[in-house]
Structure formats: C-alpha cells, structure tokens
Design an enzyme around this catalytic site. Structure first.
Site, PDB file in Angstrom:
ATOM      1  N   CYS A 179       0.832  -1.208   0.000  1.00 53.37           N
ATOM      2  CA  CYS A 179       0.000   0.000   0.000  1.00 53.37           C
ATOM      3  C   CYS A 179       0.871   1.264   0.000  1.00 53.37           C
ATOM      4  O   CYS A 179       1.535   1.530  -0.992  1.00 53.37           O
ATOM      5  CB  CYS A 179      -0.980  -0.073   1.172  1.00 53.37           C
ATOM      6  SG  CYS A 179      -2.441   0.907   0.877  1.00 53.37           S
ATOM      7  N   HIS A 191      -3.404  -4.675   1.937  1.00 57.33           N
ATOM      8  CA  HIS A 191      -2.746  -4.955   3.224  1.00 57.33           C
ATOM      9  C   HIS A 191      -2.716  -6.456   3.472  1.00 57.33           C
ATOM     10  O   HIS A 191      -3.658  -7.001   4.072  1.00 57.33           O
ATOM     11  CB  HIS A 191      -3.521  -4.277   4.359  1.00 57.33           C
ATOM     12  CG  HIS A 191      -3.262  -2.817   4.491  1.00 57.33           C
ATOM     13  ND1 HIS A 191      -2.438  -2.287   5.460  1.00 57.33           N
ATOM     14  CD2 HIS A 191      -3.701  -1.767   3.765  1.00 57.33           C
ATOM     15  CE1 HIS A 191      -2.386  -0.977   5.338  1.00 57.33           C
ATOM     16  NE2 HIS A 191      -3.151  -0.625   4.308  1.00 57.33           N
ATOM     17  N   GLU A 248      -1.167  -8.118   5.540  1.00 57.57           N
ATOM     18  CA  GLU A 248      -0.882  -8.463   6.947  1.00 57.57           C
ATOM     19  C   GLU A 248      -2.141  -8.431   7.817  1.00 57.57           C
ATOM     20  O   GLU A 248      -2.083  -8.808   8.979  1.00 57.57           O
ATOM     21  CB  GLU A 248       0.183  -7.503   7.506  1.00 57.57           C
ATOM     22  CG  GLU A 248      -0.308  -6.106   7.886  1.00 57.57           C
ATOM     23  CD  GLU A 248      -0.646  -5.202   6.700  1.00 57.57           C
ATOM     24  OE1 GLU A 248      -0.585  -5.657   5.535  1.00 57.57           O
ATOM     25  OE2 GLU A 248      -0.997  -4.039   6.938  1.00 57.57           O
TER      26      GLU A 248
HETATM   27  N1  GLN Z   1      -3.577   6.436   0.850  1.00 56.34           N
HETATM   28  C1  GLN Z   1      -2.291   6.149   1.417  1.00 56.34           C
HETATM   29  C2  GLN Z   1      -1.197   6.908   0.683  1.00 56.34           C
HETATM   30  O1  GLN Z   1      -1.433   7.467  -0.317  1.00 56.34           O
HETATM   31  C3  GLN Z   1      -2.003   4.670   1.383  1.00 56.34           C
HETATM   32  C4  GLN Z   1      -3.024   3.943   2.212  1.00 56.34           C
HETATM   33  C5  GLN Z   1      -2.519   2.713   2.877  1.00 56.34           C
HETATM   34  O2  GLN Z   1      -1.318   2.461   2.989  1.00 56.34           O
HETATM   35  N2  GLN Z   1      -3.445   1.959   3.391  1.00 56.34           N
HETATM   36  O3  GLN Z   1      -0.096   6.923   1.149  1.00 56.34           O
END
Ligand code: GLN
Length: 195
Positions: free
Chosen positions: A79, A170, A172
């Site tokens: 992410c 995610h 995890e």
């Molecule tokens: N929206 C976050 C970003 O742009 C990422 C979101 C996340 O890691 N769950 O950094």
C-alpha cells in the site's frame, strides 16, 4: 534464520511482524537506519506515504533505504510502501525511494470505496486471496521487466520486479500469510544467489 525488517516509522507495523513470524522468519522492527544492516529483506508497511516520507527525512533514512535497495536484498512495499518504492507517482515530480519500475496512482479506488475486501488470484501465491484495500493505490503502468501478479477490476494490484515486490492492499491484516511467505521465499533465494 531469515531476518525480515519492517520499517517501523509509521503504519501497520505490528501486524507485519506477526505475519513474518507466522512464516517462520524473524522480524525486526526498524526504527534506526543502522538496523538495516542486520536484516536480509525489508517490508515497507501501509500507512500514509506522505507522513512516512516526512519521518524518513526526519530520521535521515532516505540514503540508507536507497542503499538497501541497491544492495540486492529484497524489499516488499504494501500500500503506502508500494508508493514509496515506485519510480513514478501520478501528480508528483519526484518519487520517494524510486526503485520499482511502476507508475502508481494514490487513493485510486474512489472515496465511496475507502476500504473494501476482494478475492484475488495472485500468480504463484494463491488463487483465492482475501485482500483488504484501504485508500489503496494501484499500478497504472508497469515496465517491461515487471511481472504482474494480480489484478482487481482490470487494475494491477500486485507486481514483482526482480527483488522488489509491491501490492496495493494490506496482506498483513488477515491470517492468510501466503503473500508474506512468498516474500520470505524471495529473501531465501536472494541469499542463495549471494553465496
Ligand atoms: N492512501 C495512502 C497513501 O497514499 C495509502 C493507504 C494505505 O497504505 N493503506 O499513502
């Protein structure tokens, strides 16, 4: 035993530690850049990439992270961590660590779908992976050496380029540790190559 670092400046750190341990490896929460020397691979967790970048600069981590990326040791960005690894971020002139040949778009699944779960077929990992997306980015474009591992609604949400692994979601946050296990295997392979 394989030692996997989890960058511990911000975000979903604890869950990654548990997932690494469930895969039979040792997890090290990285709070100081010197600790990077101790580990065989590094997970960049989800969270908020702009906040993480601020903390990376505050604690003088950037050069060490770039060196780690050049050292041949695998890195796994989940992410926000994927955003840190990407060479291109839509709407930004400069990347962060900037090592994985992908173009990412932040928060790209729309406000009304801030968080959702989707079943993914992840090549070489699982045919039925329940993936949790939270304000997730996606990979808009991938370079020719990038292997696309999973798509959701035609959007690339997991990919690998050599020793770099990235996903939009995610892995995890559930008790399915197969993607983390795949990363631990990447680390084992890289260690064998280094011998
Ligand atoms: N929206 C976050 C970003 O742009 C990422 C979101 C996340 O890691 N769950 O950094």
């Amino acid at each position: 035993m394989i030692k996997v670092g989890v960058l511990g400046l911000q975000g979903a750190v604890r869950e990654h530690v548990l997932s690494v341990e469930a895969c039979g490896a040792e997890a090290v929460v990285i709070k100081r850049k010197e600790q990077l020397d101790e580990v065989d691979g590094l997970i960049l967790p989800g969270g908020e990439s702009t906040t993480m970048r601020r903390l990376i600069d505050k604690y003088d981590f950037m050069d060490s992270l770039k060196q780690f990326a050049q050292s041949g040791k695998p890195m796994f960005g989940t992410c926000a961590g994927l955003i840190l690894l990407a060479k291109h971020i839509i709407g930004y002139d400069e990347p962060h660590i900037g090592v994985m040949d992908v173009r990412v778009e932040r928060n790209s699944f729309g406000r009304q779908r801030e968080s959702f779960e989707a079943d993914l077929n992840i090549a070489g990992v699982a045919e039925d992976f329940a993936a949790v997306f939270i304000r997730a980015p996606h990979i808009v474009e991938a370079g020719e050496n990038v292997e696309i591992l999973a798509k959701h609604n035609d959007r690339i949400v997991a990919a690998r380029e050599g020793r770099f692994l990235g996903c939009s979601f995610h892995p995890e946050l559930t008790d399915d540790h197969r993607l983390t296990g795949y990363f631990v295997e990447m680390i084992k392979e890289s260690k064998q190559l280094a011998i």
